[in-house]
Design an enzyme around this catalytic site. Structure first.
Site, mmCIF file in Angstrom:
data_model
loop_
_atom_site.group_PDB
_atom_site.id
_atom_site.type_symbol
_atom_site.label_atom_id
_atom_site.label_comp_id
_atom_site.label_asym_id
_atom_site.label_seq_id
_atom_site.Cartn_x
_atom_site.Cartn_y
_atom_site.Cartn_z
ATOM 1 N N ASP A 1 -81.621 23.960 -78.671
ATOM 2 C CA ASP A 1 -82.485 23.855 -79.854
ATOM 3 C C ASP A 1 -82.238 25.018 -80.816
ATOM 4 O O ASP A 1 -81.878 26.119 -80.402
ATOM 5 C CB ASP A 1 -83.954 23.851 -79.391
ATOM 6 C CG ASP A 1 -84.886 23.391 -80.495
ATOM 7 O OD1 ASP A 1 -84.405 22.817 -81.493
ATOM 8 O OD2 ASP A 1 -86.105 23.611 -80.360
ATOM 9 N N HIS B 1 -75.005 23.078 -86.658
ATOM 10 C CA HIS B 1 -74.507 22.185 -85.598
ATOM 11 C C HIS B 1 -73.065 22.549 -85.228
ATOM 12 O O HIS B 1 -72.688 22.516 -84.067
ATOM 13 C CB HIS B 1 -74.603 20.723 -86.035
ATOM 14 C CG HIS B 1 -76.017 20.262 -86.241
ATOM 15 N ND1 HIS B 1 -77.014 20.512 -85.329
ATOM 16 C CD2 HIS B 1 -76.616 19.567 -87.249
ATOM 17 C CE1 HIS B 1 -78.162 19.993 -85.767
ATOM 18 N NE2 HIS B 1 -77.944 19.419 -86.928
ATOM 19 N N LEU C 1 -66.847 20.592 -62.461
ATOM 20 C CA LEU C 1 -68.153 20.450 -63.108
ATOM 21 C C LEU C 1 -68.390 19.023 -63.613
ATOM 22 O O LEU C 1 -67.520 18.451 -64.259
ATOM 23 C CB LEU C 1 -68.183 21.412 -64.313
ATOM 24 C CG LEU C 1 -69.405 21.340 -65.221
ATOM 25 C CD1 LEU C 1 -70.600 22.025 -64.569
ATOM 26 C CD2 LEU C 1 -69.118 21.993 -66.571
HETATM 27 C C1 FPP Z 1 -81.229 20.922 -82.006
HETATM 28 O O1 FPP Z 1 -81.257 21.791 -83.092
HETATM 29 C C2 FPP Z 1 -79.887 20.409 -81.802
HETATM 30 C C3 FPP Z 1 -79.526 19.115 -81.949
HETATM 31 C C4 FPP Z 1 -80.467 18.038 -82.334
HETATM 32 C C5 FPP Z 1 -78.138 18.682 -81.751
HETATM 33 C C6 FPP Z 1 -77.379 19.428 -80.735
HETATM 34 C C7 FPP Z 1 -75.975 19.121 -80.984
HETATM 35 C C8 FPP Z 1 -74.944 19.987 -80.905
HETATM 36 C C9 FPP Z 1 -75.049 21.362 -80.436
HETATM 37 C C10 FPP Z 1 -73.590 19.558 -81.315
HETATM 38 C C11 FPP Z 1 -73.029 18.325 -80.647
HETATM 39 C C12 FPP Z 1 -73.057 18.394 -79.173
HETATM 40 C C13 FPP Z 1 -72.010 18.189 -78.334
HETATM 41 C C14 FPP Z 1 -72.263 18.111 -76.891
HETATM 42 C C15 FPP Z 1 -70.634 18.080 -78.783
HETATM 43 P P1 FPP Z 1 -82.158 21.393 -84.348
HETATM 44 O O2 FPP Z 1 -81.279 20.745 -85.364
HETATM 45 O O3 FPP Z 1 -83.305 20.564 -83.894
HETATM 46 O O4 FPP Z 1 -82.635 22.808 -84.812
HETATM 47 P P2 FPP Z 1 -84.025 23.160 -85.523
HETATM 48 O O5 FPP Z 1 -85.108 22.839 -84.533
HETATM 49 O O6 FPP Z 1 -83.905 24.613 -85.771
HETATM 50 O O7 FPP Z 1 -84.089 22.334 -86.775
#
Ligand code: FPP
Length: 280
Positions: free
Chosen positions: A33, A50, A144
């Site tokens: 997150d 991201h 893994l």
């Molecule tokens: C949460 O941060 C994160 C996500 C919804 C996406 C997670 C995805 C990645 C790290 C990239 C793709 C993953 C892989 C496995 C290749 P948020 O956007 O909710 O952050 P915020 O709460 O600060 O808005």
């Protein structure tokens, strides 16, 4: 590139220390997150958050594999995330596609087995195909197991399992009296992986956000204020060292756990002595 030959000797020493100082979590689950907040704080676009988040994914996958952790489950996209702006969803799908294309060979070389949970049929066709091919290519790997939770939510999986149990009751394969925790678990998409030992959540939020809500019943939870793009292997090491200090009681008392551990130690001592005297 073999990840074990890629480590600095200092990193190798830290990992060996961790391995020697206690139990590793067999299954590590992560709620990644804070990508958006990381980006906004730096006046970048959320996409940049991201993108940087993927660098953390790379580092955590590598470090988990080097440590010998058996299962790593990453919450990459929830069913609720479909409600985000179309442009952000589309960037996330593109990043996932790019990650799989760019990393598959290296993951395979390092014996990582790719797995998914979630409503994969709702992902774009090209991503579905890439996931299918990645799972197929890596299915016999014994390192893994990397599970990507995509278009996943814990309640969705529970409801899906209830529907399947109901269908099996209708077909006469299961009777209502057979329903137990084990039988229920066997219908979940996580049936082939053990429950997480440790859940890490970044960015300081104290909630499960519909992630593995059945499976996390007895997991240890570690919450860090760091945003996911800042969370790298040294933070992983810190979380594991913190986990190693915890006493997991599963409803029992401390005294009972101490007796069980003593018994296990004596049993392993006896079996080591017996083995040492066995004629080969
Ligand atoms: C949460 O941060 C994160 C996500 C919804 C996406 C997670 C995805 C990645 C790290 C990239 C793709 C993953 C892989 C496995 C290749 P948020 O956007 O909710 O952050 P915020 O709460 O600060 O808005």
């Amino acid at each position: 590139m073999n990840w074990l030959n890629q480590q600095s000797s200092q990193d190798n020493d830290i990992q060996n220390n961790i391995i020697q100082s206690g139990k590793l979590p067999r299954h590590l689950a992560v709620i990644m997150d804070g990508n958006g907040r990381w980006a906004v704080e730096r006046k970048f676009s959320r996409t940049a958050g991201h993108r940087e988040g993927i660098e953390s994914v790379r580092d955590i996958v590598k470090a988990s594999s080097q440590l010998g952790i058996q299962y790593l489950t990453l919450y990459a996209f929830s069913i609720e995330n479909w409600k985000r702006p179309v442009s952000e969803v589309s960037v996330l799908m593109k990043l996932l596609e790019h990650f799989l294309k760019a990393e598959l060979n290296e993951l395979h070389e390092n014996k990582v087995r790719i797995n998914t949970i979630g409503k994969i049929s709702s992902l774009p066709q090209n991503v579905q195909k890439l996931l299918h091919d990645s799972i197929e290519k890596t299915k016999d790997n014994e390192g893994l197991t990397l599970t990507l939770a995509l278009s996943y939510s814990g309640r969705w999986d529970i409801v899906r399992s209830v529907q399947m149990i109901a269908l099996d009751i209708r077909r006469g394969k299961v009777s209502p009296e057979d329903i137990s925790e084990d039988l229920f678990s066997s219908y979940l998409q996580t049936s082939k992986i053990p429950d997480p030992d440790l859940l890490i959540r970044t960015s300081g939020e104290m909630r499960l956000s519909n992630f593995l809500i059945w499976e996390l019943a007895y997991s240890e939870i570690y919450i860090t204020d760091k945003f996911w793009p800042e969370f790298r292997r040294t933070d992983l090491y810190e979380s594991i060292m913190n986990y190693q200090k915890r006493e997991r009681r599963f409803g029992k008392t401390s005294d009972q756990i101490a007796i069980e551990n003593n018994n296990k130690e004596s049993e392993s001592y006896i079996s080591r002595v017996v083995n040492a005297f066995k004629i080969k």
